[in-house]
Design a protein around this motif. Structure first.
Motif, PDB file in Angstrom:
ATOM      1  N   LEU A  79       0.803  -1.235   0.000  1.00  0.00           N
ATOM      2  CA  LEU A  79       0.000   0.000   0.000  1.00  0.00           C
ATOM      3  C   LEU A  79       0.838   1.290   0.000  1.00  0.00           C
ATOM      4  N   PRO A  80       1.923   1.359   0.794  1.00  0.00           N
ATOM      5  CA  PRO A  80       2.672   2.620   0.822  1.00  0.00           C
ATOM      6  C   PRO A  80       3.147   3.080  -0.562  1.00  0.00           C
ATOM      7  N   LEU A  81       3.431   2.126  -1.447  1.00  0.00           N
ATOM      8  CA  LEU A  81       3.865   2.533  -2.797  1.00  0.00           C
ATOM      9  C   LEU A  81       2.687   2.992  -3.652  1.00  0.00           C
ATOM     10  N   ILE A  82       1.489   2.461  -3.406  1.00  0.00           N
ATOM     11  CA  ILE A  82       0.316   2.966  -4.153  1.00  0.00           C
ATOM     12  C   ILE A  82       0.084   4.427  -3.758  1.00  0.00           C
ATOM     13  N   TYR A  83       0.168   4.698  -2.446  1.00  0.00           N
ATOM     14  CA  TYR A  83       0.015   6.091  -2.015  1.00  0.00           C
ATOM     15  C   TYR A  83       1.146   6.954  -2.592  1.00  0.00           C
ATOM     16  N   GLY A  84       2.320   6.344  -2.727  1.00  0.00           N
ATOM     17  CA  GLY A  84       3.438   7.062  -3.334  1.00  0.00           C
ATOM     18  C   GLY A  84       3.080   7.535  -4.735  1.00  0.00           C
ATOM     19  N   ALA A  85       2.440   6.649  -5.508  1.00  0.00           N
ATOM     20  CA  ALA A  85       2.037   7.005  -6.874  1.00  0.00           C
ATOM     21  C   ALA A  85       1.000   8.132  -6.857  1.00  0.00           C
ATOM     22  N   ILE A  86       0.087   8.067  -5.876  1.00  0.00           N
ATOM     23  CA  ILE A  86      -0.984   9.073  -5.806  1.00  0.00           C
ATOM     24  C   ILE A  86      -0.402  10.462  -5.500  1.00  0.00           C
ATOM     25  N   PHE A  87       0.624  10.495  -4.671  1.00  0.00           N
ATOM     26  CA  PHE A  87       1.203  11.795  -4.283  1.00  0.00           C
ATOM     27  C   PHE A  87       2.286  12.277  -5.248  1.00  0.00           C
ATOM     28  N   SER A  88       2.744  11.408  -6.147  1.00  0.00           N
ATOM     29  CA  SER A  88       3.866  11.786  -7.020  1.00  0.00           C
ATOM     30  C   SER A  88       3.449  12.727  -8.142  1.00  0.00           C
ATOM     31  N   GLU A  89       4.435  13.496  -8.586  1.00  0.00           N
ATOM     32  CA  GLU A  89       4.208  14.441  -9.702  1.00  0.00           C
ATOM     33  C   GLU A  89       3.795  13.686 -10.965  1.00  0.00           C
ATOM     34  N   ASP A  90       4.570  12.654 -11.296  1.00  0.00           N
ATOM     35  CA  ASP A  90       4.296  11.882 -12.508  1.00  0.00           C
ATOM     36  C   ASP A  90       5.003  10.530 -12.415  1.00  0.00           C
ATOM     37  N   VAL A  91       4.946   9.768 -13.481  1.00  0.00           N
ATOM     38  CA  VAL A  91       5.540   8.426 -13.467  1.00  0.00           C
ATOM     39  C   VAL A  91       7.060   8.484 -13.263  1.00  0.00           C
ATOM     40  N   ASP A  92       7.721   9.517 -13.808  1.00  0.00           N
ATOM     41  CA  ASP A  92       9.180   9.615 -13.672  1.00  0.00           C
ATOM     42  C   ASP A  92       9.573   9.850 -12.213  1.00  0.00           C
ATOM     43  N   PHE A  93       8.849  10.740 -11.572  1.00  0.00           N
ATOM     44  CA  PHE A  93       9.144  11.027 -10.163  1.00  0.00           C
ATOM     45  C   PHE A  93       8.890   9.772  -9.319  1.00  0.00           C
ATOM     46  N   TYR A  94       7.801   9.081  -9.624  1.00  0.00           N
ATOM     47  CA  TYR A  94       7.469   7.851  -8.893  1.00  0.00           C
ATOM     48  C   TYR A  94       8.558   6.797  -9.100  1.00  0.00           C
ATOM     49  N   ASN A  95       8.955   6.605 -10.363  1.00  0.00           N
ATOM     50  CA  ASN A  95       9.964   5.579 -10.658  1.00  0.00           C
ATOM     51  C   ASN A  95      11.304   5.894  -9.997  1.00  0.00           C
ATOM     52  N   CYS A  96      11.641   7.177  -9.976  1.00  0.00           N
ATOM     53  CA  CYS A  96      12.898   7.587  -9.345  1.00  0.00           C
ATOM     54  C   CYS A  96      12.860   7.268  -7.848  1.00  0.00           C
ATOM     55  N   THR A  97      11.717   7.561  -7.217  1.00  0.00           N
ATOM     56  CA  THR A  97      11.594   7.296  -5.786  1.00  0.00           C
ATOM     57  C   THR A  97      11.495   5.793  -5.518  1.00  0.00           C
ATOM     58  N   LEU A  98      10.833   5.090  -6.429  1.00  0.00           N
ATOM     59  CA  LEU A  98      10.750   3.625  -6.314  1.00  0.00           C
ATOM     60  C   LEU A  98      12.158   3.011  -6.361  1.00  0.00           C
ATOM     61  N   GLN A  99      12.982   3.588  -7.235  1.00  0.00           N
ATOM     62  CA  GLN A  99      14.367   3.116  -7.371  1.00  0.00           C
ATOM     63  C   GLN A  99      15.129   3.283  -6.049  1.00  0.00           C
ATOM     64  N   LYS A 100      14.904   4.443  -5.386  1.00  0.00           N
ATOM     65  CA  LYS A 100      15.545   4.677  -4.083  1.00  0.00           C
ATOM     66  C   LYS A 100      15.055   3.646  -3.062  1.00  0.00           C
ATOM     67  N   ALA A 101      13.745   3.371  -3.122  1.00  0.00           N
ATOM     68  CA  ALA A 101      13.149   2.411  -2.177  1.00  0.00           C
ATOM     69  C   ALA A 101      13.732   1.018  -2.404  1.00  0.00           C
ATOM     70  N   MET A 102      13.904   0.654  -3.669  1.00  0.00           N
ATOM     71  CA  MET A 102      14.429  -0.682  -3.979  1.00  0.00           C
ATOM     72  C   MET A 102      15.892  -0.807  -3.550  1.00  0.00           C
ATOM     73  N   LYS A 103      16.619   0.295  -3.718  1.00  0.00           N
ATOM     74  CA  LYS A 103      18.020   0.303  -3.295  1.00  0.00           C
ATOM     75  C   LYS A 103      18.093   0.071  -1.785  1.00  0.00           C
ATOM     76  N   ARG A 104      17.203   0.781  -1.070  1.00  0.00           N
ATOM     77  CA  ARG A 104      17.160   0.641   0.384  1.00  0.00           C
ATOM     78  C   ARG A 104      16.770  -0.779   0.782  1.00  0.00           C
ATOM     79  N   LEU A 105      15.818  -1.355   0.030  1.00  0.00           N
ATOM     80  CA  LEU A 105      15.376  -2.726   0.320  1.00  0.00           C
ATOM     81  C   LEU A 105      16.554  -3.693   0.208  1.00  0.00           C
ATOM     82  N   LYS A 106      17.342  -3.500  -0.850  1.00  0.00           N
ATOM     83  CA  LYS A 106      18.485  -4.391  -1.074  1.00  0.00           C
ATOM     84  C   LYS A 106      19.486  -4.293   0.084  1.00  0.00           C
TER      85      LYS A 106
END
Lengths: 339, 165
Positions: free
Chosen positions: A234-261
């Motif tokens: 769910l937190p990533l769905i809300y991330g998409a809702i609050f994001s400027e656009d797909v690029d901003f979301y993907n960039c932040t998703l990338q940071k999240a995935m890096k942190r996950l690793k």
């Protein structure tokens, strides 16, 4: 001759007054300009000094919405592959590489809303911070239980409404309208530059919203422009809702995935450390084998910068496996927990 | 002829006065500028110190809230408590390139450690990167419990954040 000298002396005096006057004027103009510039920078710095602990406090209290009054200055967020920053006015910026923030790129309003959620996979990986303003309106199209669930968990003080797909909507003066939907969008008569849609499509094999799935970012005339991305939890769905656009979301998703690793590697090492510190033949030891041999490596090999739906599916399944292992550790032997 | 000489002398005196005024005004402007520059330099130094302190506080804030080191029980984070095995794991992970580069982008030029003070003195070094010849160090110490999940005992220590600038 005498008269000529007097004229020269008088001219010389005037020239001197002019030059000195110009120098003094230049000095005061420059210093007042500098002062003005410094005052702007100081205001920006003071604001950031206040904002920084507020954002940290917000991250520490997941689920809590805060409304902050902000000075009349432009706030911008930038995210790229290696660096993220928050810029205030023209004077100062703050490094946000560690913070995972979903927001529009520019924030221009008297008030700023901050909200946060923990992203657990299943151990706490990060706190996501969401930023928005009262100038954004969120519409949740009531076309499935998924969207109702999203609406019910959405902070109540942010301007949001659950609407029917058959509704007809007009511009009510907001700067941005975000539509969250599963199937259909309602009829709207709002300038399409202001409208942004997030279509949520949870994975078919589970039919659970808080798992993994696909997101479609729609915008433009009749929401004709579509770009796809993925989510995990769910937190990533809300991330998409609050994001400027797909690029901003993907960039932040990338940071999240890096942190996950990184978090996954740390947790694996921790469990290996605990496993080797336990006395040989200890009853807890076998309970760590499956997480160390399968779950953690499974997450690590799928936590890519640009994950696919298949990557997220495996991560979700391994996270569930870790959750079960952790429950076994509590239930059976009172062993040190995995998380 | 005599009259001409007197006028000449008067003109010379006037010219001398003008030059004296120019010199005095120039000196005053020069002193004014020097004074202003000095004040500005001191102000700038104050600002730099303030920024450095601010950066150190930010860093301490990040480190003291990292789930990577904090104790947790089923996703519930215990603030002011660090997990002994998470400290050891972070230390080992940072030795690996990928994790080091990741943390370097966050922790920059600093030294992060946890010093256990009671019952035994143990030092857990978590991160160190001092790329510049450090001019100043801002140190922030935060008291923490160090929890051992195997023995289920707490030790007492401090989380030390040293920011180099």
């Amino acid at each position: 001759m005498m008269r000529k000298k007097a004229i020269i002396a008088s001219q010389f005096n005037w020239l001197f007054i002019l030059i000195v006057g110009a120098v003094i004027l230049f000095f005061f103009v420059t210093s007042s300009r500098n002062q003005e510039k410094n005052a702007d920078v100081e205001l920006a710095v003071n604001f950031l000094e206040h904002l920084s602990p507020i954002l940290s406090a917000s991250e520490r209290s997941p689920g809590t919405l805060q409304k902050i009054e902000i000075p009349d200055m432009k706030i911008e967020l930038a995210c790229d592959d290696t660096y993220s920053k928050l810029m205030v006015g023209d004077g100062y910026e703050q490094d946000m590489t560690y913070n995972i923030v979903f927001s529009t790129k520019q924030i221009e309003h008297k008030y700023l809303y901050t909200w946060s959620l923990d992203w657990n996979t299943p151990y706490k990986t990060a706190s996501f911070l969401y930023l928005t303003t009262p100038s954004v309106k969120y519409y949740f199209v009531n076309d499935s239980g998924y969207i109702r669930e999203l609406y019910n968990n959405f902070p109540k003080n942010i301007s949001a409404e659950l609407i029917n797909a058959s509704s007809s909507l007009t511009d009510t003066g907001y700067q941005r309208y975000v539509f969250v939907y599963y199937n259909d969008l309602p009829a709207i008569t709002i300038n399409y530059d202001k409208v942004f849609g997030v279509k949520v499509n949870p994975s078919n094999d589970l039919n659970i919203l808080d798992s993994h799935g696909e997101l479609t970012f729609t915008k433009g005339n009749q929401f004709g422009e579509e770009e796809k991305s993925v989510y995990l939890g769910l937190p990533l769905i809300y991330g998409a809702i609050f994001s400027e656009d797909v690029d901003f979301y993907n960039c932040t998703l990338q940071k999240a995935m890096k942190r996950l690793k990184i978090a996954n590697g740390l947790n694996k090492r921790r469990i290996e450390g605990i496993g080797s510190a336990l006395p040989s033949g200890h009853a807890c030891e076998p309970l760590y084998v499956s997480p160390i041999d399968y779950s953690f490596p499974g997450i690590a090999s799928n936590a890519n910068d640009k994950p696919t739906i298949d990557n997220l599916k495996i991560i979700y399944e391994e996270a569930q496996s870790l959750r079960r292992s952790n429950e076994d550790l509590i239930r059976g032997y009172s062993c040190p927990l995995i998380y | 002829m005599k009259n001409n000489k007197a006028v000449n002398k008067k003109a010379q005196i006037e010219m001398g006065e003008t030059i004296a005024v120019i010199i005095i005004v120039t000196i005053m402007i020069f002193f004014g500028l020097a004074f202003y520059t000095k004040i500005k330099t001191l102000d700038l130094k104050d600002q730099t110190d303030k920024f450095n302190q601010f950066d150190a506080v930010k860093l301490a804030n990040i480190v003291s809230n990292m789930p990577e080191i904090l104790c947790s029980k089923q996703q519930v984070i215990d603030i002011n408590c660090v997990d002994k095995y998470k400290l050891l794991a972070l230390n080992q992970s940072i030795a690996v390139d990928e994790a080091f580069f990741y943390y370097r982008s966050i922790l920059h030029n600093s030294r992060i450690s946890v010093e256990q003070l009671y019952p035994d003195k143990i030092n857990y070094s978590l991160y160190e990167n001092n790329m510049t010849a450090n001019q100043s160090i801002e140190t922030i110490s935060i008291p923490v419990n160090i929890y051992d999940p195997i023995t289920r005992k707490n030790a007492f220590g401090v989380l030390k954040v040293e920011a180099y600038s």
